[in-house]
Design an enzyme around this catalytic site. Structure first.
Site, PDB file in Angstrom:
ATOM      1  CG  ASP A  64      -1.528  -1.253   1.599  1.00  0.00           C
ATOM      2  OD1 ASP A  64      -1.388  -2.216   0.842  1.00  0.00           O
ATOM      3  OD2 ASP A  64      -2.176  -1.309   2.650  1.00  0.00           O
TER       4      ASP A  64
HETATM    5  N1  DQQ Z   1      -2.152  -3.835   3.866  1.00  0.00           N
HETATM    6  C1  DQQ Z   1      -3.582  -3.954   3.856  1.00  0.00           C
HETATM    7  C2  DQQ Z   1      -4.002  -3.031   4.952  1.00  0.00           C
HETATM    8  C3  DQQ Z   1      -2.944  -3.226   5.967  1.00  0.00           C
HETATM    9  C4  DQQ Z   1      -1.704  -3.324   5.146  1.00  0.00           C
HETATM   10  C5  DQQ Z   1      -4.179  -3.618   2.531  1.00  0.00           C
HETATM   11  C6  DQQ Z   1      -0.676  -4.236   5.718  1.00  0.00           C
HETATM   12  O1  DQQ Z   1      -5.270  -3.324   5.456  1.00  0.00           O
HETATM   13  O2  DQQ Z   1      -2.877  -2.153   6.895  1.00  0.00           O
HETATM   14  O3  DQQ Z   1      -3.418  -4.087   1.463  1.00  0.00           O
HETATM   15  O4  DQQ Z   1       0.479  -4.292   4.929  1.00  0.00           O
END
Ligand code: DQQ
Length: 561
Positions: A64
């Site tokens: 992300d």
């Molecule tokens: N990636 C998810 C999120 C989390 C993060 C979404 C963890 O919900 O916080 O891809 O790497």
């Protein structure tokens, strides 16, 4: 931070997504996580499918985009990063800075596990610029092996450092912890705060809302929510705290169950403290998506330098975990997109940021070329494996459009695309581009339109079909026929398409950004100078290329990730 005397409250819907889980705390399933592989070192950094102008570190796993922001002339991008390998795990907030959103410089990791409130991971979150021009990050900390989640904050150690290299985690963390009504393993990803009526006066002390800002039963865990205003008139973006005037609000959620991002456009009732989607909006996984392909965990921010809202999204790999380990890297950030409300008010429009055009090199241009049924036209003279292509197609009539079979699922464009691929002859369409094609078409990724006739209107299908993208015959690869419908007025009998092609990614924008589709593909023959690009038509109606402009894309100057 001197926040105590704010007259208004910070609002921050961290409670939005906690009621809606069915994942029992098993996170990142589709990140292809094999826990025993989390610190495997890359065997060999394989360059063939690395992108040329997309944001990606030199090695290891990314996911992300976090806390994108503009501060004192510098853009900041933080992102989820595994410093130890090419699979998800050991997550920190890596940090890069830029003056133009294109050329990036890596600086030290902004947030790494170091305190009891984040010692098992520093997961996604956001940045908010507080009054007095003070940035603050809010992020999810993992506090135990069960993935229990809390919300923390971090502030720059030195506001006069233009790159904000060092971030401190004050001792009053965590700021928000789950109460007994909340599933504490699905309680994450705080979005940018805005100034409103209640919740926090000082950004440190938070009061839980009486009810969530919005819920949709049966949609599972909502990750990475984003909530922001869009202007009803004009294309200027708005600061997240703009609540009144000619404004609509957008709520985007990343649904863990499908790994797609859905949004609605609606009204934020500040008195009731509720978001109400517009009455024609489909709320849930039959609704509008930012992108109908590989695009997830996105985050937008308001860019005051250019008065625009900019959206960043992440594209995971679509190959097998062992391929990622062998490559030594996994994941890219997609090209940032400006995001505005379509004049119809019914959807958003997305378009690559204008700065991308500074990377355009050699150019070719075609005008008024006709494509008869079954014809293919090669576009030569540029580096087609690393290119930006804009084309406007036109057609004389819609009379030959195939009827839309009432038994087809109007919400399942992908299924329709898998049945009506680029080689299945149609009436008006399929026509479009064959990207990353090998000379004899053993491999290609077509991006195309197909028009159907419904009772009193036409239905436009847009596909980005990876099924023939690679001869590599490996298990664990994902080659879907991604597709979406395009809500476009065909009165002028034209359809436009822009595709950003970059070795293993094809990002496409139909009808000036009404429908966007991203595919990750791994050709074996159609690589570097052996890749070809064609325009094609497999419909009985002749199609004209009104205008096609295509550019070789340069590498950004600074990419030392
Ligand atoms: N990636 C998810 C999120 C989390 C993060 C979404 C963890 O919900 O916080 O891809 O790497």
């Amino acid at each position: 931070m001197e926040l105590a005397n704010y007259k208004v409250y910070w609002v921050f819907p961290v409670f939005l997504f906690c009621f809606l889980t069915f994942n029992n705390g098993v996170v990142e399933a589709s990140h292809k996580v094999y826990l025993n592989l989390q610190s495997v070192s890359p065997v060999n950094v394989n360059q063939v499918h690395r992108t040329g102008y997309h944001f990606q570190p030199t090695k290891n796993w990314i996911n992300d985009p976090n806390g994108p922001m503009y501060y004192n002339g510098i853009y900041h991008l933080f992102y989820q990063y595994n410093p130890k390998g090419a699979v998800w795990g050991n997550i920190v907030w890596a940090h890069s800075v830029s003056k133009d959103l294109i050329n990036w410089e890596k600086v030290e990791h902004a947030i790494i596990p170091s305190k009891p409130f984040d010692q098992y991971g520093c997961w996604s979150g956001s940045a908010t610029i507080l009054p007095g021009n003070k940035p603050v990050i809010m992020y999810t900390g993992i506090i135990d092996k069960n993935n229990t989640q809390v919300q923390n904050y971090a502030v720059p150690a030195n506001l006069s450092d233009p790159y904000l290299r060092v971030w401190n985690k004050p001792d009053n963390n965590p700021l928000v912890v789950a109460d007994e009504s909340i599933n504490m393993t699905a309680f994450r990803d705080p979005t940018t705060a805005w100034l409103g009526r209640r919740r926090s006066r000082d950004f440190k002390n938070w009061v839980k809302a009486k009810h969530p800002l919005h819920t949709v039963a049966g949609t599972g865990n909502w990750e990475c929510p984003d909530f922001f205003p869009v202007s009803v008139r004009g294309t200027n973006g708005l600061d997240t705290s703009v609540l009144r005037g000619n404004v609509k609000h957008v709520l985007k959620v990343s649904l863990d169950a499908t790994r797609y991002e859905y949004y609605t456009i609606g009204t934020y009732d500040t008195k009731k403290d509720r978001y109400i989607p517009g009455k024609d909006m489909v709320d849930g996984w039959k609704g509008l998506r930012y992108d109908y392909g590989n695009f997830y965990a996105s985050k937008s921010f308001f860019d005051p330098a250019k008065n625009r809202r900019v959206l960043w999204g992440w594209a995971n790999e679509s190959d097998a975990v062992m391929d990622d380990i062998e490559k030594g890297w996994a994941g890219i950030q997609l090209i940032p997109r400006t995001i505005v409300l379509d004049p119809s008010g019914k959807q958003l429009l997305q378009w690559p940021i204008e700065e991308l055009e500074t990377l355009r090199g050699n150019r070719v241009e075609l005008r008024n070329n006709t494509l008869e049924k079954g014809e293919r036209l090669e576009i030569k003279g540029i580096t087609v494996a690393q290119a930006d292509v804009e084309v406007i197609f036109s057609f004389g009539s819609l009379d030959k459009a195939e009827p839309f079979d009432p038994s087809w699922d109007r919400y399942d464009a992908q299924k329709l695309c898998s049945q009506k691929g680029s080689t299945v002859q149609g009436g008006v369409g399929p026509f479009g581009l064959l990207t990353l094609a090998s000379e004899n078409l053993e491999e290609y990724t077509p991006v195309f339109f197909r028009i159907f006739k419904d009772q009193d209107k036409h239905i436009v299908l847009m596909c980005s079909d990876a099924t023939r993208s690679s001869l590599a015959d490996k298990s664990g690869t994902y080659r879907p026929s991604f597709a979406g419908f395009v809500d476009v007025d065909l009165a002028d009998k034209k359809l436009s398409l822009r595709s950003l092609i970059d070795h293993s990614v094809v990002e496409s924008f139909g009808a000036r950004g009404k429908t966007c589709i991203t595919s990750r593909v791994y050709p074996t023959l159609a690589i570097y100078e052996n890749a070809h690009l064609y325009a094609f038509n497999n419909g009985t109606e002749t199609v004209k290329i009104e205008c096609l402009k295509a550019w070789s894309m340069e590498r950004p100057g600074l990419m030392n990730h």
